[in-house]
Design a protein around this motif. Structure first.
Motif, PDB file in Angstrom:
ATOM      1  N   ALA A   1       0.824  -1.207   0.000  1.00  0.00           N
ATOM      2  CA  ALA A   1       0.000   0.000   0.000  1.00  0.00           C
ATOM      3  C   ALA A   1       0.855   1.252   0.000  1.00  0.00           C
ATOM      4  O   ALA A   1       0.493   2.263  -0.630  1.00  0.00           O
ATOM      5  CB  ALA A   1      -0.921   0.002   1.218  1.00  0.00           C
ATOM      6  N   ALA A   2       2.002   1.204   0.696  1.00  0.00           N
ATOM      7  CA  ALA A   2       2.866   2.381   0.766  1.00  0.00           C
ATOM      8  C   ALA A   2       3.284   2.840  -0.627  1.00  0.00           C
ATOM      9  O   ALA A   2       3.289   4.045  -0.932  1.00  0.00           O
ATOM     10  CB  ALA A   2       4.097   2.067   1.620  1.00  0.00           C
ATOM     11  N   GLY A   3       3.606   1.871  -1.490  1.00  0.00           N
ATOM     12  CA  GLY A   3       4.013   2.229  -2.839  1.00  0.00           C
ATOM     13  C   GLY A   3       2.902   2.877  -3.643  1.00  0.00           C
ATOM     14  O   GLY A   3       3.130   3.869  -4.358  1.00  0.00           O
ATOM     15  N   PHE A   4       1.685   2.356  -3.511  1.00  0.00           N
ATOM     16  CA  PHE A   4       0.589   2.902  -4.291  1.00  0.00           C
ATOM     17  C   PHE A   4       0.048   4.205  -3.703  1.00  0.00           C
ATOM     18  O   PHE A   4      -0.498   5.035  -4.432  1.00  0.00           O
ATOM     19  CB  PHE A   4      -0.516   1.860  -4.450  1.00  0.00           C
ATOM     20  CG  PHE A   4      -0.117   0.741  -5.365  1.00  0.00           C
ATOM     21  CD1 PHE A   4       0.055   0.962  -6.719  1.00  0.00           C
ATOM     22  CD2 PHE A   4       0.130  -0.529  -4.870  1.00  0.00           C
ATOM     23  CE1 PHE A   4       0.445  -0.060  -7.570  1.00  0.00           C
ATOM     24  CE2 PHE A   4       0.518  -1.566  -5.702  1.00  0.00           C
ATOM     25  CZ  PHE A   4       0.684  -1.330  -7.061  1.00  0.00           C
ATOM     26  N   VAL A   5       0.205   4.398  -2.389  1.00  0.00           N
ATOM     27  CA  VAL A   5      -0.116   5.711  -1.809  1.00  0.00           C
ATOM     28  C   VAL A   5       0.838   6.757  -2.389  1.00  0.00           C
ATOM     29  O   VAL A   5       0.418   7.861  -2.766  1.00  0.00           O
ATOM     30  CB  VAL A   5       0.001   5.669  -0.269  1.00  0.00           C
ATOM     31  CG1 VAL A   5       0.002   7.083   0.311  1.00  0.00           C
ATOM     32  CG2 VAL A   5      -1.154   4.880   0.326  1.00  0.00           C
ATOM     33  N   ALA A   6       2.118   6.394  -2.467  1.00  0.00           N
ATOM     34  CA  ALA A   6       3.092   7.303  -3.078  1.00  0.00           C
ATOM     35  C   ALA A   6       2.710   7.611  -4.520  1.00  0.00           C
ATOM     36  O   ALA A   6       2.801   8.755  -4.978  1.00  0.00           O
ATOM     37  CB  ALA A   6       4.488   6.688  -3.008  1.00  0.00           C
ATOM     38  N   GLY A   7       2.264   6.574  -5.250  1.00  0.00           N
ATOM     39  CA  GLY A   7       1.852   6.787  -6.631  1.00  0.00           C
ATOM     40  C   GLY A   7       0.630   7.663  -6.753  1.00  0.00           C
ATOM     41  O   GLY A   7       0.537   8.510  -7.658  1.00  0.00           O
ATOM     42  N   ALA A   8      -0.324   7.479  -5.837  1.00  0.00           N
ATOM     43  CA  ALA A   8      -1.539   8.298  -5.861  1.00  0.00           C
ATOM     44  C   ALA A   8      -1.226   9.766  -5.593  1.00  0.00           C
ATOM     45  O   ALA A   8      -1.904  10.663  -6.104  1.00  0.00           O
ATOM     46  CB  ALA A   8      -2.528   7.787  -4.820  1.00  0.00           C
ATOM     47  N   ILE A   9      -0.185  10.024  -4.799  1.00  0.00           N
ATOM     48  CA  ILE A   9       0.225  11.407  -4.531  1.00  0.00           C
ATOM     49  C   ILE A   9       1.003  11.976  -5.711  1.00  0.00           C
ATOM     50  O   ILE A   9       0.805  13.124  -6.118  1.00  0.00           O
ATOM     51  CB  ILE A   9       1.086  11.468  -3.250  1.00  0.00           C
ATOM     52  CG1 ILE A   9       0.265  11.049  -2.027  1.00  0.00           C
ATOM     53  CG2 ILE A   9       1.651  12.881  -3.043  1.00  0.00           C
ATOM     54  CD1 ILE A   9       1.091  10.873  -0.775  1.00  0.00           C
ATOM     55  N   ALA A  10       1.881  11.147  -6.275  1.00  0.00           N
ATOM     56  CA  ALA A  10       2.758  11.634  -7.345  1.00  0.00           C
ATOM     57  C   ALA A  10       2.007  11.933  -8.636  1.00  0.00           C
ATOM     58  O   ALA A  10       2.329  12.897  -9.347  1.00  0.00           O
ATOM     59  CB  ALA A  10       3.865  10.605  -7.615  1.00  0.00           C
ATOM     60  N   SER A  11       0.989  11.109  -8.966  1.00  0.00           N
ATOM     61  CA  SER A  11       0.313  11.229 -10.265  1.00  0.00           C
ATOM     62  C   SER A  11      -0.256  12.616 -10.539  1.00  0.00           C
ATOM     63  O   SER A  11      -0.015  13.182 -11.619  1.00  0.00           O
ATOM     64  CB  SER A  11      -0.783  10.165 -10.378  1.00  0.00           C
ATOM     65  OG  SER A  11      -0.219   8.883 -10.409  1.00  0.00           O
ATOM     66  N   PRO A  12      -1.033  13.226  -9.613  1.00  0.00           N
ATOM     67  CA  PRO A  12      -1.543  14.567  -9.919  1.00  0.00           C
ATOM     68  C   PRO A  12      -0.473  15.651  -9.858  1.00  0.00           C
ATOM     69  O   PRO A  12      -0.611  16.699 -10.509  1.00  0.00           O
ATOM     70  CB  PRO A  12      -2.611  14.791  -8.834  1.00  0.00           C
ATOM     71  CG  PRO A  12      -2.244  13.877  -7.722  1.00  0.00           C
ATOM     72  CD  PRO A  12      -1.598  12.693  -8.358  1.00  0.00           C
ATOM     73  N   LEU A  13       0.614  15.412  -9.112  1.00  0.00           N
ATOM     74  CA  LEU A  13       1.652  16.441  -8.979  1.00  0.00           C
ATOM     75  C   LEU A  13       2.383  16.687 -10.298  1.00  0.00           C
ATOM     76  O   LEU A  13       2.808  17.813 -10.575  1.00  0.00           O
ATOM     77  CB  LEU A  13       2.661  16.042  -7.901  1.00  0.00           C
ATOM     78  CG  LEU A  13       2.169  16.067  -6.449  1.00  0.00           C
ATOM     79  CD1 LEU A  13       3.275  15.622  -5.504  1.00  0.00           C
ATOM     80  CD2 LEU A  13       1.684  17.465  -6.070  1.00  0.00           C
ATOM     81  N   VAL A  14       2.530  15.640 -11.112  1.00  0.00           N
ATOM     82  CA  VAL A  14       3.297  15.808 -12.346  1.00  0.00           C
ATOM     83  C   VAL A  14       2.562  16.655 -13.376  1.00  0.00           C
ATOM     84  O   VAL A  14       3.171  17.133 -14.338  1.00  0.00           O
ATOM     85  CB  VAL A  14       3.664  14.443 -12.966  1.00  0.00           C
ATOM     86  CG1 VAL A  14       4.476  13.613 -11.990  1.00  0.00           C
ATOM     87  CG2 VAL A  14       2.424  13.685 -13.416  1.00  0.00           C
TER      88      VAL A  14
END
Length: 395
Positions: free
Chosen positions: A342-355
């Motif tokens: 889950a930690a990896g996909f939480v990071a992905g969920a945060i990163a996706s809109p930031l880019v």
């Protein structure tokens, strides 16, 4: 490895661990088309990536501890069925809001494959054997990010985005039947005897283990960088460099192939700790090169080798970090796998809109750099602990 398990089990578990690429990479080449179809903004379509990763994260937290109490197999079959049904929901979505809701459910179903494949592996192996098996799964997993976008890009020639989700439906059905053939790896005597509330309390207990916490947070930063690349790549390759969907899928597939190469190489080191340390160092070096290339808009021929270098480093680290984390919390393998995944996909969920904030070339480079730097800062003390205590100890 001492245990002979044949070909079917590692292939099935390798595909199950690949639900991150399944849920994102198949339709990445079609993201611009979907923006037009739903008559919405790029940010709204990008949220579908976040929705899928959010489902993957929440689903793992929910399913992992349950599997410690009720076993792996039944939950895995139910997860695959949910994935198939939600794929139908995606195909029938009338607007982007409904589509994103279905993407959350699709992520929830896929989460079962991600978390339970790791738990099953931990049930079967320990120590160096577990690290080697994770390397095998990583190599199998590495094929998926290559094949998925190429299939998606190819399908743009004769079908719409719905055809891609029809393929995901077929995949869900196949993996449902494959899951039915797997044996239960957690016998009743080894299952948690705690009530359901205390079972979920194990989620927080794993953070008392320093090695697990360092490994999980290090990989969280790595996934922060990795998903920044995934989310930004359709816009960078197609909108900035003018590639077609199929050309994008080839470039993306070539880059992603190196994840599998890195995972396979991780098993060749004399000690897994060496692969972990050098993977983290190389990740920061590669991220710095990517940032320079994107900031100065260098030719794609210069940028592509930097992506290849970065994703090879990512693949080199992932199996070892996973093995260290899960071996450190063997008694709570389901909970540990849930938190780690889950930690990896939480990071992905945060990163996706930031880019997508501002210039995608600049914003994605910043996110990638932050992720790589954070990973190295946490990996160095983790490597020191593993060197002192050994890989298979539960410290």
């Amino acid at each position: 490895m001492k245990t002979k398990i044949g070909f079917f089990v590692p292939l099935t578990l390798g595909l199950l661990t690949a639900f991150g690429p399944f849920i994102t990479d198949f339709y990445l080449p079609l993201v611009p088309e979907m923006q037009t179809y739903f008559a919405t903004s790029a940010a709204a379509v990008a949220m579908s990536l976040t929705a899928g990763m959010f489902g993957l994260a929440i689903g793992q937290v929910f399913i992992g501890p349950l599997s410690d109490k009720y076993g792996r197999r039944r939950l895995l079959i139910a997860s695959m069925m949910l994935f198939a049904l939600s794929s139908v929901g995606c195909m029938l979505s009338p607007d982007i809001v409904a589509f994103n809701v279905m993407r959350i459910l699709q992520g929830l179903g896929g989460a079962g494959g991600v978390v339970l494949s790791k738990s099953i592996s931990t049930d079967m192996f320990t120590g160096r054997e577990l690290a080697n098996f994770m390397g095998i799964l990583g190599a199998i997993n590495g094929i998926t990010p290559v094949v998925a976008p190429i299939i998606g890009g190819t399908m743009t020639n004769f079908t719409s985005w719905r055809g891609v989700f029809a393929l995901l439906l077929a995949l869900g059905i196949v993996l449902t039947f494959c899951s039915m053939r797997l044996k239960e790896t957690l016998p009743r005597a080894a299952r948690s005897q705690k009530n359901i509330l205390r079972t979920y309390g194990n989620l927080f207990m794993v953070f008392r283990n320093r090695r697990f916490t360092l490994s999980a947070t290090a990989m969280m930063f790595t996934f922060f960088a990795f998903f920044a690349f995934i989310s930004a790549s359709p816009f960078i390759f197609q909108n900035v460099y003018g590639l077609s969907p199929f050309e994008f899928s080839l470039c993306f597939g070539l880059s992603s192939l190196m994840i599998g190469v890195g995972s396979a190489l991780s098993t060749r080191f004399h000690h897994p700790n060496t692969a972990l340390k050098w993977g983290a160092i190389d990740m920061l070096v590669a991220a710095s090169l990517v940032a320079v290339c994107q900031w100065f808009r260098m030719p794609l021929a210069v940028l592509m080798p930097c992506y290849v270098y970065m994703l090879t480093s990512f693949g080199l680290m992932q199996p070892v970090a996973t093995a260290i984390a899960l071996d450190a919390e063997r008694a709570n393998a389901g909970a540990a796998s849930a938190i780690f995944g889950a930690a990896g996909f939480v990071a992905g969920a945060i990163a996706s809109p930031l880019v997508s904030v501002g210039d995608v070339m600049v914003s994605s480079a910043i996110v990638i750099l932050i992720g790589a730097a954070g990973c190295l800062a946490l990996t160095l003390p983790l490597c020191a602990a593993v060197k002192k205590e050994g890989l298979g100890t539960n410290k």
